[in-house]
Scaffold this motif. Structure first.
Motif, short mmCIF file in Angstrom:
data_model
loop_
_atom_site.label_atom_id
_atom_site.label_comp_id
_atom_site.label_asym_id
_atom_site.label_seq_id
_atom_site.Cartn_x
_atom_site.Cartn_y
_atom_site.Cartn_z
N ILE A 121 14.07 -4.14 -3.03
CA ILE A 121 12.65 -4.54 -3.10
C ILE A 121 12.26 -5.49 -1.97
CG2 ILE A 121 12.60 -4.23 -5.60
CD1 ILE A 121 12.72 -7.30 -5.84
N VAL A 122 13.22 -5.88 -1.13
CA VAL A 122 12.92 -6.85 -0.07
C VAL A 122 11.80 -6.38 0.85
CG1 VAL A 122 13.86 -8.10 1.91
CG2 VAL A 122 15.24 -7.83 -0.15
N PRO A 123 11.80 -5.10 1.33
CA PRO A 123 10.72 -4.67 2.23
C PRO A 123 9.34 -4.77 1.61
CG PRO A 123 12.55 -3.12 2.31
CD PRO A 123 12.82 -4.04 1.16
N ARG A 124 9.28 -4.74 0.30
CA ARG A 124 7.97 -4.80 -0.37
C ARG A 124 7.57 -6.23 -0.73
NH1 ARG A 124 4.99 -0.87 -3.02
NH2 ARG A 124 3.54 -1.60 -4.60
N VAL A 125 8.54 -7.04 -1.15
CA VAL A 125 8.25 -8.38 -1.66
C VAL A 125 8.23 -9.43 -0.54
CG1 VAL A 125 9.05 -10.20 -3.22
CG2 VAL A 125 9.22 -7.80 -3.90
N ALA A 126 9.12 -9.31 0.43
CA ALA A 126 9.22 -10.31 1.50
C ALA A 126 9.30 -9.63 2.86
CB ALA A 126 10.43 -11.20 1.26
N PRO A 127 8.27 -8.85 3.24
CA PRO A 127 8.36 -8.10 4.50
C PRO A 127 8.42 -8.98 5.74
CG PRO A 127 6.14 -7.94 3.58
CD PRO A 127 7.01 -8.59 2.54
N LEU A 128 7.71 -10.12 5.75
CA LEU A 128 7.73 -10.97 6.94
C LEU A 128 9.10 -11.62 7.13
CD1 LEU A 128 6.08 -12.09 9.30
CD2 LEU A 128 5.50 -14.05 7.86
N PHE A 129 9.70 -12.11 6.05
CA PHE A 129 11.03 -12.67 6.14
C PHE A 129 12.02 -11.62 6.64
CE2 PHE A 129 9.88 -16.17 3.11
CZ PHE A 129 10.30 -17.22 3.93
N LEU A 130 11.92 -10.41 6.12
CA LEU A 130 12.83 -9.34 6.53
C LEU A 130 12.66 -9.03 8.01
CD1 LEU A 130 14.92 -7.19 5.77
CD2 LEU A 130 13.01 -5.68 5.16
N ALA A 164 0.83 -1.21 0.00
CA ALA A 164 0.00 0.00 0.00
C ALA A 164 0.86 1.25 0.00
CB ALA A 164 -0.92 0.00 1.22
N LYS A 165 2.14 1.11 0.34
CA LYS A 165 3.05 2.26 0.39
C LYS A 165 3.70 2.46 -0.97
CE LYS A 165 4.18 1.20 5.22
NZ LYS A 165 5.26 0.76 6.14
N PRO A 166 4.02 3.70 -1.33
CA PRO A 166 4.75 3.94 -2.60
C PRO A 166 6.13 3.31 -2.54
CG PRO A 166 4.64 5.95 -1.27
CD PRO A 166 3.75 4.96 -0.60
N MET A 167 6.57 2.78 -3.67
CA MET A 167 7.86 2.08 -3.73
C MET A 167 8.95 3.04 -4.13
SD MET A 167 8.80 -1.33 -5.92
CE MET A 167 10.43 -2.06 -5.85
N ALA A 168 10.06 3.00 -3.41
CA ALA A 168 11.20 3.84 -3.74
C ALA A 168 11.81 3.40 -5.07
CB ALA A 168 12.25 3.77 -2.63
N PHE A 169 12.39 4.34 -5.79
CA PHE A 169 12.97 4.05 -7.10
C PHE A 169 14.38 3.50 -6.90
CE2 PHE A 169 14.63 5.29 -11.39
CZ PHE A 169 13.73 4.52 -12.12
N SER A 170 14.45 2.25 -6.43
CA SER A 170 15.73 1.62 -6.15
C SER A 170 15.58 0.12 -6.33
CB SER A 170 16.19 1.94 -4.72
OG SER A 170 15.44 1.19 -3.78
N HIS A 171 16.71 -0.58 -6.16
CA HIS A 171 16.70 -2.03 -6.30
C HIS A 171 16.42 -2.74 -4.98
CE1 HIS A 171 18.10 -1.63 -10.38
NE2 HIS A 171 19.21 -1.01 -10.00
#
Length: 489
Positions: free
Chosen positions: A84-93, A75-82
Motif C-alpha cells: 500500500i506504500v505507493p498509494r498511502v505515502a507516494p511522496l516518501f516512496l 485516483a488509480k485502482p488499487m491492486a489486491f495486495s499488501h
C-alpha cells in the motif's frame, strides 16, 4: 538638538510614519528570514554533508506536490495486495527511491529529513539531552490532541507517572465486562442483519469505528457512557476538520483565519471541554463526599492524581495534573485509543478474508483455548497465532504513517550534524515494509512448531524495530473482537 525637537513635536505624523516604517521593515526582515533565508541556510547545511533532497519552494515547500501525488495515487485502482506504500505515502516512496533512504523534503519552510535506519531511529527516540523533541503542535493541532503525546521533559515524566496505573493489567481486567458488552451488541446486530440466504454485505470500517468508540466510552467514563459517546462523535468531527486545515498549518497566525473550518473546530473544542468538565466535576464531588472510586479510566486517573498530590502527607496541587491536564488526557484516550484500535481491527478482518487459511488457524486456536466460553484476560495472552496475526497487521497497516521529531539543538546523528530547526521524519510504513528489516512474515507453513517459532521471532523483531501503537488496552480489545469475529464467521 533644541531646533529638531520643536520640529518633530509640531509634526506628530512624522513620528508615526517613522515608527510605522521601522516596524514594517522589522516585520519584513523577520518574514524574509522565516520564509527564505533560514530555509536556504538549513538546506546548504544539509547538502554540504552529502544529503540529497527536493528543492525548496517558498512557503509551501512540498505540501502542494504532496497533495498532487496523493490525488494521482488515489485516483488509480488499487491492486489486491499488501503493498500500500505507493498509494498511502507516494511522496516518501519517490524521494527515498530517487535520493536515498536518508534524504530530505520540505514541510512548509522546514526541511524534513527522512530517517529509515533502525539504529539512527533508536538514537532519535531515546535522546534524553533535549537535542530532539516532539514537534510542538500548532494552536489548531492542540485542539485535537495534546496530553502525553505532545509533552517533553519533566512534564512528560510527571504525566507518564500518573497515567501508568491506568493501564496496569489488573486495572484493565476490570474493564473486560465493558469490552464484552460492546462486542456482544455488535455481533448480535450483525447476526440479526443476515438475510435469508445466510449472508449480507457489510462495510466494516464504520462498524469498527463505532465499536472502538463504544468501548472507550464505557471503559473511560463508565456510568457517564452517553456523555462519552457524544464526546467521541465530536472528537471524530474535530479530527476531520483538522485534516482539512493541514495545508494551512505552516501559515503564521493560521489560528486567526476566519474560515468556517476554524470556527467549527473552536466550537467543537468548547463543547468537548464543557462535557468533560461536567463529568470530572461530578466525579470529584462524589470523591469529596466519600464515594467509591470508579473502575473506569477516568476514575483510576483521578485516584492516581490525588495520590500523587498527597504523596508528602499533605495536598500539593503542583505535584499532580490540573483539571485542564486531565481533560487533555481524556481527549487523548479517545483520539489515540479509538483511531489505532479501529484501524487495527478493520485491517485484521480484511487480512483474514484475504488469507482464509490463517483465519482457520486462528479459529482453531481460539476454540481450543476458550471453547464456547467468553475469553478471559489471562487466556488472551496465550493466543500465539492470534498475536502473530495482530503483529503482522500492525506491521503491514500501521495506524500512523509517520512519526516526526524536531531538533532544538545541534545534534550528531550518525555521521551527520543536524542543525536546530530540522524535522526528522520516521516513516513507519516504509520501515515496516523493508525486506532487509523483516523479510517475508506471512508464512504459509502449516507446521505448528515452525509457526510458533516464527511467531516468537516476529514478536522480537516488532518490539525491536517497529513502532508499537495502541498499547495494552488496544491489543486486548483487538484480541477480544477478533475472537468474536472468528466465532461469528
Amino acid at each position: 538638538m533644541q531646533h529638531i525637537l520643536p520640529q518633530l513635536g509640531s509634526n506628530p505624523w512624522s513620528l508615526f510614519i517613522g515608527a510605522f516604517t521601522l516596524l514594517f521593515l522589522w516585520g519584513l526582515s523577520r518574514a524574509l528570514e522565516w520564509a527564505w533565508l533560514r530555509p536556504k541556510r538549513l538546506e546548504r547545511a544539509l547538502r554540504k554533508q552529502g544529503l540529497r533532497g527536493t528543492m525548496y519552494r517558498p512557503l509551501a515547500g512540498d505540501l502542494k506536490e504532496n497533495a498532487r501525488v496523493n490525488r494521482e495515487a488515489r485516483a488509480k485502482p488499487m491492486a489486491f495486495s499488501h503493498d500500500i506504500v505507493p498509494r498511502v505515502a507516494p511522496l516518501f516512496l519517490r524521494t527515498t527511491t530517487e535520493f536515498g533512504k536518508l534524504s530530505f523534503t520540505w514541510f512548509g519552510p522546514n526541511p524534513r529529513v527522512t530517517v529509515m535506519d533502525p539504529v539512527l531511529i533508536k538514537e532519535i527516540l531515546s535522546n534524553k539531552f533535549g537535542h530532539v523533541e516532539k514537534q510542538k503542535a500548532s494552536r489548531l493541532g492542540r485542539l485535537v490532541i495534546v496530553g502525553l503525546a505532545n509533552h517533553n521533559g519533566e512534564k512528560w515524566a510527571k504525566h507518564r507517572r500518573i497515567l501508568n496505573p491506568t493501564f496496569h493489567a489488573e486495572k484493565l481486567k476490570r474493564m473486560l465486562p465493558a469490552f464484552s458488552t460492546c462486542c456482544d451488541e455488535l455481533v448480535d446486530r450483525w447476526e440479526n442483519s443476515v438475510g435469508i440466504d445466510g449472508s449480507f454485505e457489510l462495510d466494516v470500517w464504520p462498524e469498527m469505528q463505532n465499536l472502538a468508540g463504544d468501548v472507550i466510552s464505557r471503559a473511560a467514563f463508565g456510568s457517564s457512557y452517553h456523555e462519552g459517546r457524544r464526546i467521541f462523535q465530536l472528537q471524530s468531527e474535530l479530527g476531520e476538520c483538522f485534516m482539512k486545515a493541514v495545508p494551512t498549518l505552516f501559515i503564521p497566525f493560521n489560528w486567526y483565519l476566519p474560515t468556517e473550518n476554524n470556527k467549527r473546530m473552536k466550537q467543537i473544542a468548547r463543547e468537548i471541554r464543557t462535557l468533560l468538565m461536567g463529568i470530572i466535576a461530578k466525579r470529584e464531588k462524589d470523591a469529596q463526599n466519600g464515594g467509591t472510586t470508579k473502575d473506569d479510566l477516568l476514575g483510576i486517573l483521578l485516584e492516581s492524581n490525588m495520590r500523587e498530590m498527597g504523596q508528602n502527607g499533605k495536598s500539593d496541587s503542583s505535584l499532580g495534573m490540573t483539571t485542564d491536564d486531565i481533560i487533555e488526557e481524556c481527549k487523548l484516550f479517545y483520539f489515540a485509543g479509538e483511531e489505532t484500535t479501529s484501524v487495527l481491527m478493520t485491517w485484521t478482518l480484511v487480512v483474514l478474508c484475504m488469507h482464509p487459511e490463517w483465519q482457520q488457524k486462528a479459529r482453531e486456536e481460539v476454540l481450543q483455548q476458550f471453547g464456547r466460553e467468553k475469553p478471559d484476560f489471562d487466556g488472551l495472552s496465550r493466543l500465539k497465532v492470534v498475536s502473530m496475526i495482530l503483529y503482522e497487521v500492525l506491521r503491514l497497516y500501521p495506524p500512523v504513517v509517520t512519526v516526526s521529531r524536531r531538533t532544538y539543538k545541534t545534534m550528531q546523528l550518525g555521521d551527520l550534524t543536524i542543525p536546530p530547526g530540522v524535522l526528522l521524519a520516521l516513516p513507519i510504513l516504509l520501515i515496516h515494509t523493508m525486506t532487509l528489516t523483516y523479510g517475508a512474515l506471512m508464512l504459509p507453513s502449516s507446521n505448528r512448531h515452525a509457526l510458533l517459532k516464527a511467531s516468537h521471532k516476529q514478536q522480537r523483531m516488532v518490539s525491536q524495530r517497529s513502532f508499537p501503537l495502541g498499547g495494552a488496552h488496544a491489543s486486548a480489545l483487538g484480541r477480544i473482537l477478533l475472537y468474536l469475529r472468528l466465532r461469528w464467521g
